[in-house]
Design a protein around this motif. Structure first.
Motif, PDB file in Angstrom:
ATOM      1  N   LEU A 128      60.355 -40.210  40.162  1.00 56.71           N
ATOM      2  CA  LEU A 128      59.406 -41.437  40.449  1.00 56.71           C
ATOM      3  C   LEU A 128      58.319 -41.039  41.355  1.00 56.71           C
ATOM      4  N   TRP A 133      55.529 -43.916  40.628  1.00 57.35           N
ATOM      5  CA  TRP A 133      56.454 -44.815  40.385  1.00 57.35           C
ATOM      6  C   TRP A 133      57.130 -45.629  41.895  1.00 57.35           C
ATOM      7  N   ILE A 148      54.807 -50.468  40.716  1.00 50.39           N
ATOM      8  CA  ILE A 148      54.474 -50.248  39.122  1.00 50.39           C
ATOM      9  C   ILE A 148      55.897 -51.003  38.455  1.00 50.39           C
ATOM     10  N   ILE A 149      57.007 -50.467  39.286  1.00 50.00           N
ATOM     11  CA  ILE A 149      58.276 -51.090  38.720  1.00 50.00           C
ATOM     12  C   ILE A 149      58.964 -51.924  39.873  1.00 50.00           C
ATOM     13  N   SER A 152      64.624 -49.754  41.254  1.00 47.09           N
ATOM     14  CA  SER A 152      64.984 -48.647  40.598  1.00 47.09           C
ATOM     15  C   SER A 152      66.596 -48.453  41.312  1.00 47.09           C
TER      16      SER A 152
END
Length: 246
Positions: A128, A133, A148-149, A152
């Motif tokens: 990541l 990310w 971005i996400i 996780s």
């Protein structure tokens, strides 16, 4: 309320380009620690939590009641971790075809993005981090809105990894998504597909440009096999159009 609120993606082979590096690392660790296994067997276990894979393989070789089973598993897994971490630290990492485009599309539709994986947290964070990310994720790996996400999830965060549904359910819990029928799960391995089906999501989809081919995935129950992640866009659009027409 949107018909799709969350898409849950696997990492290696689905959102992260995997040229069978993980299998190579498995085979190296197995060879160095006396574990006899074929590449085909390792491929079949892709997507599972990595320590669980070594436990399954050693049980197949020694039997589950062997007095030193746990020690053998620990030795192989420790060697694998060292090899895997070195690999990802030393090599470039790239998103898969269509990955960034589908992330951008989902963001534009206010659909949440969750990443799940068979990797333990340290390796997940290496990947990541190199992709950028980790941006916007807090210490629980949930986005502050700028990421971005959106979250996780690793096997470290749940009772058991894939093919159990717990990582998908954890992502739903963290992101306050109540209805599994508003969730799509997508991955590149049989265990990814099984996890989604067990979670009762609306669609559990496979991509065929990862670690498994269409013919390898097609023998497993699934809700569709896609050539790449961008092929997810028309599926979501069709679901949205049907919802508006109802």
């Amino acid at each position: 309320m949107k018909p799709i609120e969350l898409v849950v993606f696997d990492m290696a082979g689905t959102t992260v380009t995997d040229r069978h590096e993980v299998e190579v690392c498995f085979m190296q660790a197995a060879a160095r620690t006396g574990l006899s296994v074929t590449p085909e067997r390792v491929l079949a276990l892709q997507g599972y939590a990595k320590r669980q894979v070594f436990e399954m393989l050693w049980v197949e070789l020694l039997g589950e009641k062997h007095p030193e089973l746990s020690e053998y598993v620990d030795i192989s897994y420790t060697e694998f971790c060292s090899i895997l971490e070195d690999h990802y630290l030393e090599h470039d990492i790239f998103p898969t075809e269509g990955c960034l485009e589908i992330f951008e599309y989902l963001k534009s539709q206010d659909i949440k993005i969750a990443l799940t994986t068979g990797f333990y947290r340290k390796v997940a964070n290496i990947i990541l981090g190199k992709l950028g990310w980790l941006k916007g994720l807090d210490h629980h790996y949930k986005s502050d809105g700028s990421g971005i996400i959106d979250v996780s999830i690793t096997p470290d965060d749940v009772l058991k990894g894939r093919p159990e549904p717990f990582m998908i359910q954890k992502a739903m819990e963290v992101l306050a998504v109540k209805d599994a029928q508003r969730v799509i799960n997508i991955g590149d391995t049989p265990s990814d597909l099984k996890s989604g089906l067990r979670a009762g999501v609306r669609l559990s989809l496979g991509v065929t440009n990862g670690t498994h081919t269409r013919s390898q995935l097609n023998i497993h129950r699934n809700d569709g096999l896609l050539p790449n992640l961008l092929a997810l866009k028309p599926i979501i659009e069709e679901i949205s159009e049907k919802s508006l027409a109802e």
